[in-house]
Design an enzyme around this catalytic site. Structure first.
Site, mmCIF file in Angstrom:
data_model
loop_
_atom_site.group_PDB
_atom_site.id
_atom_site.type_symbol
_atom_site.label_atom_id
_atom_site.label_comp_id
_atom_site.label_asym_id
_atom_site.label_seq_id
_atom_site.Cartn_x
_atom_site.Cartn_y
_atom_site.Cartn_z
ATOM 1 N N ASN A 1 -4.646 -71.877 6.204
ATOM 2 C CA ASN A 1 -4.697 -73.500 5.577
ATOM 3 C C ASN A 1 -5.681 -73.992 4.820
ATOM 4 O OD1 ASN A 1 -2.260 -72.212 6.362
ATOM 5 N ND2 ASN A 1 -1.480 -74.265 7.051
ATOM 6 N N HIS B 1 -8.928 -69.086 4.735
ATOM 7 C CA HIS B 1 -9.268 -68.912 3.023
ATOM 8 C C HIS B 1 -9.760 -70.671 2.684
ATOM 9 C CE1 HIS B 1 -5.423 -66.307 3.403
ATOM 10 N NE2 HIS B 1 -6.610 -65.813 3.923
ATOM 11 N N THR C 1 3.209 -68.208 9.575
ATOM 12 C CA THR C 1 2.633 -67.406 8.647
ATOM 13 C C THR C 1 4.102 -66.402 8.420
ATOM 14 O OG1 THR C 1 0.916 -65.969 7.295
ATOM 15 C CG2 THR C 1 1.141 -66.303 10.183
HETATM 16 P P1 OAD Z 1 3.476 -67.834 3.171
HETATM 17 O O1 OAD Z 1 3.566 -68.922 2.480
HETATM 18 O O2 OAD Z 1 3.253 -66.296 2.833
HETATM 19 O O3 OAD Z 1 4.477 -67.776 4.344
HETATM 20 C C1 OAD Z 1 5.117 -68.858 5.242
HETATM 21 C C2 OAD Z 1 5.463 -69.119 6.234
HETATM 22 O O4 OAD Z 1 6.034 -70.101 7.028
HETATM 23 C C3 OAD Z 1 6.914 -68.240 5.889
HETATM 24 O O5 OAD Z 1 7.284 -66.864 6.572
HETATM 25 C C4 OAD Z 1 8.099 -69.458 5.939
HETATM 26 O O6 OAD Z 1 9.349 -69.130 6.958
HETATM 27 C C5 OAD Z 1 7.895 -69.541 7.027
HETATM 28 N N1 OAD Z 1 7.742 -70.982 7.513
HETATM 29 C C6 OAD Z 1 8.601 -72.161 6.832
HETATM 30 N N2 OAD Z 1 8.555 -73.373 7.240
HETATM 31 C C7 OAD Z 1 8.451 -73.204 8.674
HETATM 32 C C8 OAD Z 1 8.047 -74.448 10.279
HETATM 33 N N3 OAD Z 1 8.456 -75.213 9.882
HETATM 34 N N4 OAD Z 1 7.475 -73.512 10.697
HETATM 35 C C9 OAD Z 1 7.104 -72.437 11.257
HETATM 36 N N5 OAD Z 1 6.878 -71.801 10.023
HETATM 37 C C10 OAD Z 1 7.374 -72.297 8.693
HETATM 38 O O7 OAD Z 1 2.866 -68.917 3.517
HETATM 39 P P2 OAD Z 1 1.268 -68.298 4.288
HETATM 40 O O8 OAD Z 1 1.669 -66.858 4.970
HETATM 41 O O9 OAD Z 1 0.368 -69.096 4.954
HETATM 42 O O10 OAD Z 1 -3.863 -68.154 0.429
HETATM 43 O O11 OAD Z 1 -0.205 -67.300 2.925
HETATM 44 C C11 OAD Z 1 -0.963 -66.640 3.181
HETATM 45 C C12 OAD Z 1 -1.973 -66.714 1.954
HETATM 46 O O12 OAD Z 1 -1.508 -66.474 1.231
HETATM 47 C C13 OAD Z 1 -2.220 -68.468 2.095
HETATM 48 O O13 OAD Z 1 -3.489 -68.946 2.888
HETATM 49 C C14 OAD Z 1 -2.581 -68.756 0.069
HETATM 50 C C15 OAD Z 1 -1.399 -67.298 -0.041
HETATM 51 O O14 OAD Z 1 -1.875 -66.960 -1.412
HETATM 52 C C16 OAD Z 1 -4.816 -68.208 -0.526
HETATM 53 O O15 OAD Z 1 -4.310 -68.740 -1.516
HETATM 54 C C17 OAD Z 1 -5.929 -66.670 -0.562
#
Ligand code: OAD
Length: 253
Positions: free
Chosen positions: A106, A123, A191
């Site tokens: 994040n 990131h 994530t």
């Molecule tokens: P994603 O949007 O890919 O995934 C978010 C995850 O959080 C999903 O699996 C949801 O199910 C979960 N989620 C939602 N609400 C939640 C809660 N209350 N508690 C726990 N989990 C929950 O986001 P990231 O995995 O962070 O990169 O994405 C990785 C990277 O992709 C980001 O850092 C960004 C993006 O492109 C860049 O901008 C370089």
């Protein structure tokens, strides 16, 4: 094992309470309960915006003002939100274990606002900026800078986030990798585990002997290999985990 409520088995909590080395990877989901949109959920940012346009150097060079406006919009949101109980529980966890490493994908700095002292920002962050030509750093008050600023050297100024196709900060990645190799328990929290190299960290940890715990209300590609999948929001699971660890330790004298 998939766990869907916060009545965590006492043996699991006792095991956790006795650990010395914990590492954590967080993603956008940990900030969802603060009101920050995730990327890949149904209503996530990448369902409404084009990452190639807004999160790549090519996109930036094609339309710097559009990219600047988008980050100013996101900064405005992040400025108006607060850390949630999930962030705060992780800050507390840092004090509970002799070795604790928090790596995050994040850019919102909510872990730091919640009190986490050491955060490895894989990131980058959305607060700082730098000149694409001379790399000089800049910080601007949110919302105040509408026209994309330029450095004295004439270069365009961009946010300090890592875009698609860019290398992660080397030291941060190395420290995160080391923590994964040394962890007894590795938490993957909020994530989708789809973006590499960050998504590799939980697997590295597990292959070096860590118990892998995922906290996510939805299944991800990590769920099938996780030792424990806590299928619930981080803001519900983490405060209970922390309280129960403290309780077990207090009872043990
Ligand atoms: P994603 O949007 O890919 O995934 C978010 C995850 O959080 C999903 O699996 C949801 O199910 C979960 N989620 C939602 N609400 C939640 C809660 N209350 N508690 C726990 N989990 C929950 O986001 P990231 O995995 O962070 O990169 O994405 C990785 C990277 O992709 C980001 O850092 C960004 C993006 O492109 C860049 O901008 C370089």
């Amino acid at each position: 094992m998939t766990i869907t409520d916060t009545n965590f088995p006492t043996e699991t909590i006792e095991l956790l309470a006795g650990m010395e080395s914990i590492a954590v990877l967080t993603g956008a989901g940990i900030s969802a309960e603060s009101g920050v949109a995730t990327f890949r959920d149904k209503d996530g940012l990448w369902s409404r915006f084009n990452p190639a346009e807004l999160a790549s150097m090519d996109g930036f060079l094609a339309n710097p003002q559009l990219v600047w406006d988008w980050y100013q919009y996101r900064r405005g949101i992040i400025d108006s939100v607060q850390p949630n109980p999930g962030h705060r529980a992780l800050a507390e966890m840092e004090e509970l274990f002799p070795r604790f490493t928090l790596s995050t994908q994040n850019v919102d700095r909510l872990h730091q606002s919640a009190g986490s002292r050491k955060v490895l920002e894989l990131h980058g962050n959305i607060i700082d900026n730098f000149c694409v030509d001379c790399r000089k750093s800049f910080e601007f008050p949110t919302g105040d800078v509408e026209k994309i600023p330029r450095c004295e050297c004439g270069g365009l100024i961009r946010p300090s986030v890592v875009w698609f196709g860019e290398m992660l900060p080397e030291e941060v990645l190395r420290a995160s990798d080391m923590a994964a190799r040394q962890a007894q328990v590795y938490f993957s929290i909020g994530t989708s585990a789809e973006v590499f190299p960050a998504a590799q960290l939980p697997l590295i940890a597990q292959s070096h002997g860590a118990v892998l715990v995922e906290i996510n209300p939805h299944e991800t590609q990590l769920s099938s290999v996780a030792d424990f999948s806590l299928r619930m929001p981080a803001g519900e699971a983490l405060p209970v985990l922390v309280e129960r660890i403290k309780h077990v330790r207090a009872s043990a004298g």
